[in-house]
Design an enzyme around this catalytic site. Structure first.
Site, PDB file in Angstrom:
ATOM      1  N   TRP A 183       0.871  -1.189   0.000  1.00  0.00           N
ATOM      2  CA  TRP A 183       0.000   0.000   0.000  1.00  0.00           C
ATOM      3  C   TRP A 183       0.898   1.225   0.000  1.00  0.00           C
ATOM      4  O   TRP A 183       1.858   1.293   0.762  1.00  0.00           O
ATOM      5  CB  TRP A 183      -0.927   0.044   1.231  1.00  0.00           C
ATOM      6  CG  TRP A 183      -1.633   1.363   1.289  1.00  0.00           C
ATOM      7  CD1 TRP A 183      -2.646   1.785   0.477  1.00  0.00           C
ATOM      8  CD2 TRP A 183      -1.312   2.484   2.141  1.00  0.00           C
ATOM      9  NE1 TRP A 183      -2.979   3.088   0.772  1.00  0.00           N
ATOM     10  CE2 TRP A 183      -2.189   3.537   1.777  1.00  0.00           C
ATOM     11  CE3 TRP A 183      -0.375   2.695   3.155  1.00  0.00           C
ATOM     12  CZ2 TRP A 183      -2.154   4.784   2.418  1.00  0.00           C
ATOM     13  CZ3 TRP A 183      -0.332   3.932   3.794  1.00  0.00           C
ATOM     14  CH2 TRP A 183      -1.224   4.963   3.421  1.00  0.00           C
ATOM     15  N   GLU A 223      -2.972  -3.072  -2.441  1.00  0.00           N
ATOM     16  CA  GLU A 223      -4.129  -2.518  -1.723  1.00  0.00           C
ATOM     17  C   GLU A 223      -4.490  -1.148  -2.295  1.00  0.00           C
ATOM     18  O   GLU A 223      -3.731  -0.185  -2.173  1.00  0.00           O
ATOM     19  CB  GLU A 223      -3.793  -2.389  -0.227  1.00  0.00           C
ATOM     20  CG  GLU A 223      -4.911  -1.779   0.605  1.00  0.00           C
ATOM     21  CD  GLU A 223      -4.547  -1.622   2.084  1.00  0.00           C
ATOM     22  OE1 GLU A 223      -3.346  -1.727   2.427  1.00  0.00           O
ATOM     23  OE2 GLU A 223      -5.453  -1.384   2.898  1.00  0.00           O
ATOM     24  N   LYS A 225      -7.026   2.333  -2.867  1.00  0.00           N
ATOM     25  CA  LYS A 225      -7.690   3.262  -1.959  1.00  0.00           C
ATOM     26  C   LYS A 225      -8.325   4.367  -2.763  1.00  0.00           C
ATOM     27  O   LYS A 225      -7.832   4.730  -3.836  1.00  0.00           O
ATOM     28  CB  LYS A 225      -6.627   3.820  -1.004  1.00  0.00           C
ATOM     29  CG  LYS A 225      -7.142   4.710   0.081  1.00  0.00           C
ATOM     30  CD  LYS A 225      -6.101   4.850   1.174  1.00  0.00           C
ATOM     31  CE  LYS A 225      -6.557   5.831   2.217  1.00  0.00           C
ATOM     32  NZ  LYS A 225      -5.699   5.840   3.396  1.00  0.00           N
ATOM     33  N   ASP A 256      -9.473  -3.371   1.394  1.00  0.00           N
ATOM     34  CA  ASP A 256      -9.639  -2.807   2.741  1.00  0.00           C
ATOM     35  C   ASP A 256     -11.025  -2.179   2.753  1.00  0.00           C
ATOM     36  O   ASP A 256     -11.341  -1.354   1.880  1.00  0.00           O
ATOM     37  CB  ASP A 256      -8.542  -1.760   2.989  1.00  0.00           C
ATOM     38  CG  ASP A 256      -8.619  -1.107   4.363  1.00  0.00           C
ATOM     39  OD1 ASP A 256      -9.737  -0.689   4.758  1.00  0.00           O
ATOM     40  OD2 ASP A 256      -7.584  -0.980   5.032  1.00  0.00           O
ATOM     41  N   HIS A 259     -11.701   1.558   2.120  1.00  0.00           N
ATOM     42  CA  HIS A 259     -11.080   2.208   0.971  1.00  0.00           C
ATOM     43  C   HIS A 259     -11.963   2.430  -0.250  1.00  0.00           C
ATOM     44  O   HIS A 259     -11.468   2.551  -1.356  1.00  0.00           O
ATOM     45  CB  HIS A 259      -9.842   1.412   0.550  1.00  0.00           C
ATOM     46  CG  HIS A 259      -8.711   1.561   1.519  1.00  0.00           C
ATOM     47  ND1 HIS A 259      -7.433   1.140   1.253  1.00  0.00           N
ATOM     48  CD2 HIS A 259      -8.664   2.098   2.759  1.00  0.00           C
ATOM     49  CE1 HIS A 259      -6.658   1.412   2.280  1.00  0.00           C
ATOM     50  NE2 HIS A 259      -7.375   1.983   3.213  1.00  0.00           N
ATOM     51  N   HIS A 283      -8.332  -6.406   4.359  1.00  0.00           N
ATOM     52  CA  HIS A 283      -8.059  -5.640   5.570  1.00  0.00           C
ATOM     53  C   HIS A 283      -9.418  -5.324   6.154  1.00  0.00           C
ATOM     54  O   HIS A 283     -10.178  -4.546   5.563  1.00  0.00           O
ATOM     55  CB  HIS A 283      -7.337  -4.325   5.255  1.00  0.00           C
ATOM     56  CG  HIS A 283      -5.854  -4.443   5.314  1.00  0.00           C
ATOM     57  ND1 HIS A 283      -5.031  -3.367   5.121  1.00  0.00           N
ATOM     58  CD2 HIS A 283      -5.053  -5.508   5.566  1.00  0.00           C
ATOM     59  CE1 HIS A 283      -3.770  -3.768   5.235  1.00  0.00           C
ATOM     60  NE2 HIS A 283      -3.753  -5.063   5.501  1.00  0.00           N
ATOM     61  N   ASP A 291     -12.253   6.718   5.822  1.00  0.00           N
ATOM     62  CA  ASP A 291     -11.387   5.587   6.164  1.00  0.00           C
ATOM     63  C   ASP A 291     -10.764   5.809   7.540  1.00  0.00           C
ATOM     64  O   ASP A 291      -9.564   5.975   7.676  1.00  0.00           O
ATOM     65  CB  ASP A 291     -10.295   5.469   5.082  1.00  0.00           C
ATOM     66  CG  ASP A 291      -9.340   4.327   5.349  1.00  0.00           C
ATOM     67  OD1 ASP A 291      -9.773   3.316   5.917  1.00  0.00           O
ATOM     68  OD2 ASP A 291      -8.151   4.457   4.983  1.00  0.00           O
ATOM     69  N   ASP A 293     -10.520   3.932  10.204  1.00  0.00           N
ATOM     70  CA  ASP A 293      -9.868   2.817  10.900  1.00  0.00           C
ATOM     71  C   ASP A 293     -10.324   2.665  12.352  1.00  0.00           C
ATOM     72  O   ASP A 293      -9.503   2.424  13.241  1.00  0.00           O
ATOM     73  CB  ASP A 293      -8.341   2.929  10.792  1.00  0.00           C
ATOM     74  CG  ASP A 293      -7.852   2.617   9.386  1.00  0.00           C
ATOM     75  OD1 ASP A 293      -8.121   1.504   8.909  1.00  0.00           O
ATOM     76  OD2 ASP A 293      -7.229   3.498   8.748  1.00  0.00           O
ATOM     77  N   ASP A 323      -7.143  -4.348  10.262  1.00  0.00           N
ATOM     78  CA  ASP A 323      -6.445  -3.068  10.078  1.00  0.00           C
ATOM     79  C   ASP A 323      -7.258  -1.936  10.706  1.00  0.00           C
ATOM     80  O   ASP A 323      -8.152  -1.390  10.071  1.00  0.00           O
ATOM     81  CB  ASP A 323      -6.221  -2.812   8.571  1.00  0.00           C
ATOM     82  CG  ASP A 323      -5.387  -1.552   8.318  1.00  0.00           C
ATOM     83  OD1 ASP A 323      -4.769  -1.052   9.269  1.00  0.00           O
ATOM     84  OD2 ASP A 323      -5.365  -1.069   7.167  1.00  0.00           O
TER      85      ASP A 323
HETATM   86  C1  RNT Z   1      -4.012   2.767   4.726  1.00  0.00           C
HETATM   87  C2  RNT Z   1      -4.070   1.300   4.520  1.00  0.00           C
HETATM   88  C3  RNT Z   1      -2.920   0.510   5.071  1.00  0.00           C
HETATM   89  C4  RNT Z   1      -2.497   0.927   6.463  1.00  0.00           C
HETATM   90  C5  RNT Z   1      -1.548  -0.026   7.154  1.00  0.00           C
HETATM   91  C6  RNT Z   1      -0.901   0.574   8.333  1.00  0.00           C
HETATM   92  O1  RNT Z   1      -5.148   3.417   4.376  1.00  0.00           O
HETATM   93  O2  RNT Z   1      -5.269   0.788   5.024  1.00  0.00           O
HETATM   94  O3  RNT Z   1      -3.237  -0.837   5.022  1.00  0.00           O
HETATM   95  O4  RNT Z   1      -3.598   1.102   7.301  1.00  0.00           O
HETATM   96  O5  RNT Z   1      -0.664  -0.537   6.251  1.00  0.00           O
HETATM   97 ZN    ZN Z   2      -5.464  -1.325   4.980  1.00  0.00          ZN
END
Ligand code: RNT
Ligand code: ZN
Length: 414
Positions: A183, A223, A225, A256, A259, A283, A291, A293, A323
């Site tokens: 990523w 990955e 986004k 993810d 994303h 993720h 996003d 998290d 994640d």
């Molecule tokens: C960022 C991605 C990525 C990170 C990690 C720390 O938007 O989700 O995966 O969160 O690699």
């Molecule tokens: Zn991620």
């Protein structure tokens, strides 16, 4: 009759075998991210995060070094049921004497061997790995693999190559292939003058990185986004870019669930990719309006994701990782809550009469399908969950352990 025995009978009436569900669940590997313990800072010198990802909050007790992070991981893992892998970022290199001397493009397996020792000593079933293309002085104007500055671009290509080598060793040492997830935060805050060239440079960089890696022990993934804070207008590694890249290069996509645009769902993307790929990486996160998290909770979209994994017999095709990072609450509690939420969702999916539900769909009996789906929402999942925890020598009264650890360990970190 115990609550489990009663619940078992209720599910059995619909042909659902709770014993099978429990044994399958215990074997689904979940890759637990190391970065919830220290707000994604890593051990190689950075003191703040960038690249459009953020932790917010200042709760006491963040792990400040390798030793503390290991202690915290062990505490968190001791409260998590099921099979666990450990997901590391390259920024978690244990550099020792090399600190300040060896940069990310020259990291070696020896800088991660202490993690292998730790994983093996503690029954962790595998290690996954992520090159770290952020929070580092060699990021130029927020760009890494797509940088127009050749020196910068090549530095990050070398970092990627170094990570793939390390990953092969990690895989071999653990006896389990290592997922290497790529990523990068590269993008632009405002409307770009050229959307193609950065993508062509990223493509070239990835080809250079992935020219030669150990196919037996390394599973590369990309990955995508949609946007990040500070890079709202353009992301080089977009969904279309990476899906085409992965498809043409025979590697894996990582989805993810933070994303995408808010009404898009990863649960729907999983079967779309399963139609074309042997493996799909995930993720699992919880986006709140962006996003963000947030800690993963036992919510509807998580259940849908779990259903797509379970009912498509894809528990060995979908590589599940967590994640999320929350610095506003006890970090151990955050870690455990998220991992347990995912386990609950998988159990929920394993306890559905999936064959019956599919038949209803094929027979266009949509009203009955809706009725049954709703009925199963109130089935005694909690009793099966308690049984699962008991068999793992755990219970649902786990928070007091977190409070004790906070009192005895975390609150002393000043
Ligand atoms: C960022 C991605 C990525 C990170 C990690 C720390 O938007 O989700 O995966 O969160 O690699
Ligand atoms: Zn991620």
């Amino acid at each position: 009759m115990s609550r489990y025995e009663e619940a078992k009978k209720i599910y059995a009436e619909w042909g659902v075998d709770t014993e099978k569900a429990l044994s399958v669940l215990a074997e689904i590997p979940v890759s637990v991210h190391c970065w919830q313990g220290d707000d994604v800072l890593g051990l190689d010198g950075s003191d703040s995060l960038d690249g459009g990802i953020q932790t917010t909050g200042n709760y006491l007790g963040k792990a400040r070094d390798f030793q503390e992070l290991k202690e915290d991981i062990l505490k968190a893992f001791s409260l998590m049921p099921g099979k666990k892998r450990l997901n590391l970022h390259a920024s978690y290199a244990v550099l020792g004497q090399d600190k300040g001397k060896v940069d990310r493009d020259a990291y070696e397996y020896k800088h991660f061997a202490p993690w292998v020792e730790f994983a093996k000593a503690n029954g962790i079933s595998g290690i996954d790995f992520n090159p770290t293309f952020f929070a580092h002085p060699k990021m130029k104007d927020g760009l890494s693999l797509s940088s127009p500055d050749e020196e910068t671009r090549l530095f990050w290509v070398r970092h990627g190559k170094a990570c793939l080598k390390i990953a092969a060793e990690l895989g071999k040492a653990m006896g389990s292939p290592c997922l290497v997830n790529i990523w990068i935060p590269d993008g632009y805050k405002d409307i770009p003058a050229d959307r193609l060239s950065p993508r062509l440079r990223l493509k070239k960089s990835l080809d250079e990185m992935l020219g030669d890696y150990d196919k037996d022990w390394v599973i590369p993934a990309v990955e995508s986004k949609v946007f990040g804070i500070g890079v709202e207008s353009y992301t080089v590694g977009s969904n279309e870019f990476y899906q085409n890249y992965a498809a043409t290069r025979g590697i894996c996509c990582l989805l993810d669930n933070g994303h995408y645009h808010p009404t898009e769902t990863v649960s729907d993307k999983i079967p779309s990719l399963l139609a074309f790929y042997d493996k799909v990486a995930l993720h699992v996160s919880r986006p709140v309006r962006w996003d963000s998290d947030h800690v993963v909770l036992f919510e509807d979209e998580l259940k849908e994701i779990a259903k797509e994994i379970v009912r498509n017999n894809a528990t060995d095709k979908v590589l599940i990782a967590l994640d999320y990072f929350d610095a506003s609450i006890n970090r151990i509690g955050a870690w455990v809550t998220g991992q347990r939420s995912l386990q609950k969702a998988l159990l929920y999916a394993l306890l559905l009469p999936n064959e019956i539900l599919k038949e209803l769909q094929d027979g266009a009996k949509f009203g009955k399908l809706m009725y049954l789906n709703e009925k199963f929402k109130l089935f005694p999942l909690g009793d099966i969950w308690e049984e699962y925890l008991a068999r793992e020598n755990l219970s649902s009264d786990w928070y007091k352990e977190v409070e004790l650890y906070e009192q005895e360990v975390l609150s002393k970190r000043k």
